[in-house]
Write a protein that holds these residues in place. Structure first.
Motif, PDB file in Angstrom:
ATOM      1  N   UNK A  48      57.048  40.948  37.452  1.00  0.00           N
ATOM      2  CA  UNK A  48      57.891  42.857  37.099  1.00  0.00           C
ATOM      3  C   UNK A  48      57.793  43.331  38.368  1.00  0.00           C
ATOM      4  N   UNK A  49      58.649  44.140  38.268  1.00  0.00           N
ATOM      5  CA  UNK A  49      59.509  45.278  39.610  1.00  0.00           C
ATOM      6  C   UNK A  49      58.459  44.884  40.825  1.00  0.00           C
ATOM      7  N   UNK A  50      57.137  44.897  41.113  1.00  0.00           N
ATOM      8  CA  UNK A  50      56.623  45.115  42.228  1.00  0.00           C
ATOM      9  C   UNK A  50      56.452  43.635  42.475  1.00  0.00           C
ATOM     10  N   UNK A  51      56.234  42.688  41.904  1.00  0.00           N
ATOM     11  CA  UNK A  51      56.640  41.046  42.815  1.00  0.00           C
ATOM     12  C   UNK A  51      58.187  41.062  43.146  1.00  0.00           C
ATOM     13  N   UNK A  52      58.777  41.361  42.075  1.00  0.00           N
ATOM     14  CA  UNK A  52      60.185  41.347  42.092  1.00  0.00           C
ATOM     15  C   UNK A  52      60.925  41.391  43.932  1.00  0.00           C
ATOM     16  N   UNK A  53      60.552  43.030  43.667  1.00  0.00           N
ATOM     17  CA  UNK A  53      60.719  44.063  44.906  1.00  0.00           C
ATOM     18  C   UNK A  53      59.650  43.633  46.277  1.00  0.00           C
ATOM     19  N   UNK A  55      60.433  40.885  46.794  1.00  0.00           N
ATOM     20  CA  UNK A  55      60.353  39.282  47.653  1.00  0.00           C
ATOM     21  C   UNK A  55      61.388  38.277  46.191  1.00  0.00           C
ATOM     22  N   UNK A  56      62.305  37.937  46.200  1.00  0.00           N
ATOM     23  CA  UNK A  56      62.615  37.167  45.048  1.00  0.00           C
ATOM     24  C   UNK A  56      64.075  36.378  45.880  1.00  0.00           C
ATOM     25  N   UNK A  57      64.152  34.999  44.963  1.00  0.00           N
ATOM     26  CA  UNK A  57      65.610  34.953  45.627  1.00  0.00           C
ATOM     27  C   UNK A  57      66.532  35.436  45.699  1.00  0.00           C
ATOM     28  N   UNK A  58      67.294  35.249  47.040  1.00  0.00           N
ATOM     29  CA  UNK A  58      68.748  35.683  46.938  1.00  0.00           C
ATOM     30  C   UNK A  58      69.951  35.251  45.394  1.00  0.00           C
ATOM     31  N   UNK A  59      70.332  36.602  45.691  1.00  0.00           N
ATOM     32  CA  UNK A  59      71.083  36.534  44.463  1.00  0.00           C
ATOM     33  C   UNK A  59      70.945  36.789  42.593  1.00  0.00           C
ATOM     34  N   UNK A 120      65.266  34.167  50.384  1.00  0.00           N
ATOM     35  CA  UNK A 120      65.037  34.943  49.844  1.00  0.00           C
ATOM     36  C   UNK A 120      65.381  36.531  49.755  1.00  0.00           C
ATOM     37  N   UNK A 121      65.154  37.371  49.298  1.00  0.00           N
ATOM     38  CA  UNK A 121      65.029  38.697  49.545  1.00  0.00           C
ATOM     39  C   UNK A 121      64.417  40.000  49.754  1.00  0.00           C
ATOM     40  N   UNK A 122      63.483  41.020  49.891  1.00  0.00           N
ATOM     41  CA  UNK A 122      62.505  41.386  50.375  1.00  0.00           C
ATOM     42  C   UNK A 122      63.673  42.400  50.784  1.00  0.00           C
ATOM     43  N   UNK A 123      62.936  43.712  49.210  1.00  0.00           N
ATOM     44  CA  UNK A 123      63.202  45.340  49.486  1.00  0.00           C
ATOM     45  C   UNK A 123      62.421  45.737  51.644  1.00  0.00           C
TER      46      UNK A 123
END
Length: 127
Positions: A48-53, A55-59, A120-123
Motif C-alpha cells: 500500500x502507498x503508506x508502506x511504499x512512501x 521506503x521502496x526499492x529504487x526505481x 532504496x528510496x524514501x519519500x
C-alpha cells in the motif's frame, strides 16, 4: 489446534504448487539476482502507498495488490515485470494474475521487501 495445522499445511501446499505453476513465466528470485537483472524491467511494489512512501526499492512503481487487476493495463507486456511485496506472498498471486492476462516474463523477490538490502528510496517528509 489440529484445524489450524491443517489450514497452515493446505496454504503451504497451495503456495508451493502455485509457485511451481508460475515457473514458466519467471519465478521467485534471490535479492542479488533481482538487483543485478532489474535494469530494463518494470519493478512493481505491491504494498500500500503508506508502506511504499516509507521506503521502496529504487526505481519501483507503486501498484498495490488491491488495485493490480484494474491497473495492469499500465504495464508493458514486452518488458519483464519484477514484483515485490512485504514478505513475498502477494507477489505469487499477482504473478498469476499477470500470467492470466498474457504477461510472459514475471519474477518476484524472494521473501519480499523485508529481505532487500539494495538501494532504496524514501519519500521526503515535509515537516
Amino acid at each position: 489446534m489440529g484445524a489450524g495445522l491443517i489450514a497452515w499445511a493446505a496454504n503451504y501446499l497451495w503456495l508451493w504448487w502455485r509457485k511451481s505453476q508460475l515457473k514458466s513465466i519467471g519465478g521467485e528470485i534471490e535479492p542479488d539476482e533481482f538487483e543485478s537483472t532489474m535494469r530494463k524491467t518494470q519493478i512493481i511494489d505491491l504494498r500500500e502507498k503508506k508502506d511504499f512512501d516509507a521506503g521502496h526499492i529504487l526505481g519501483a512503481r507503486n501498484m498495490p495488490y488491491s488495485v493490480i487487476k484494474e491497473r495492469m493495463g499500465e504495464l508493458r507486456e514486452d518488458l519483464p515485470v519484477y514484483l515485490y511485496d512485504a514478505a513475498g506472498e502477494l507477489s505469487v498471486r499477482a504473478a498469476g494474475r499477470l500470467k492470466k492476462a498474457g504477461f510472459q516474463k514475471v519474477n518476484w523477490l524472494k521473501k519480499g521487501y523485508q529481505n532487500w538490502s539494495g538501494k532504496t528510496k524514501k519519500k521526503k517528509s515535509l515537516d
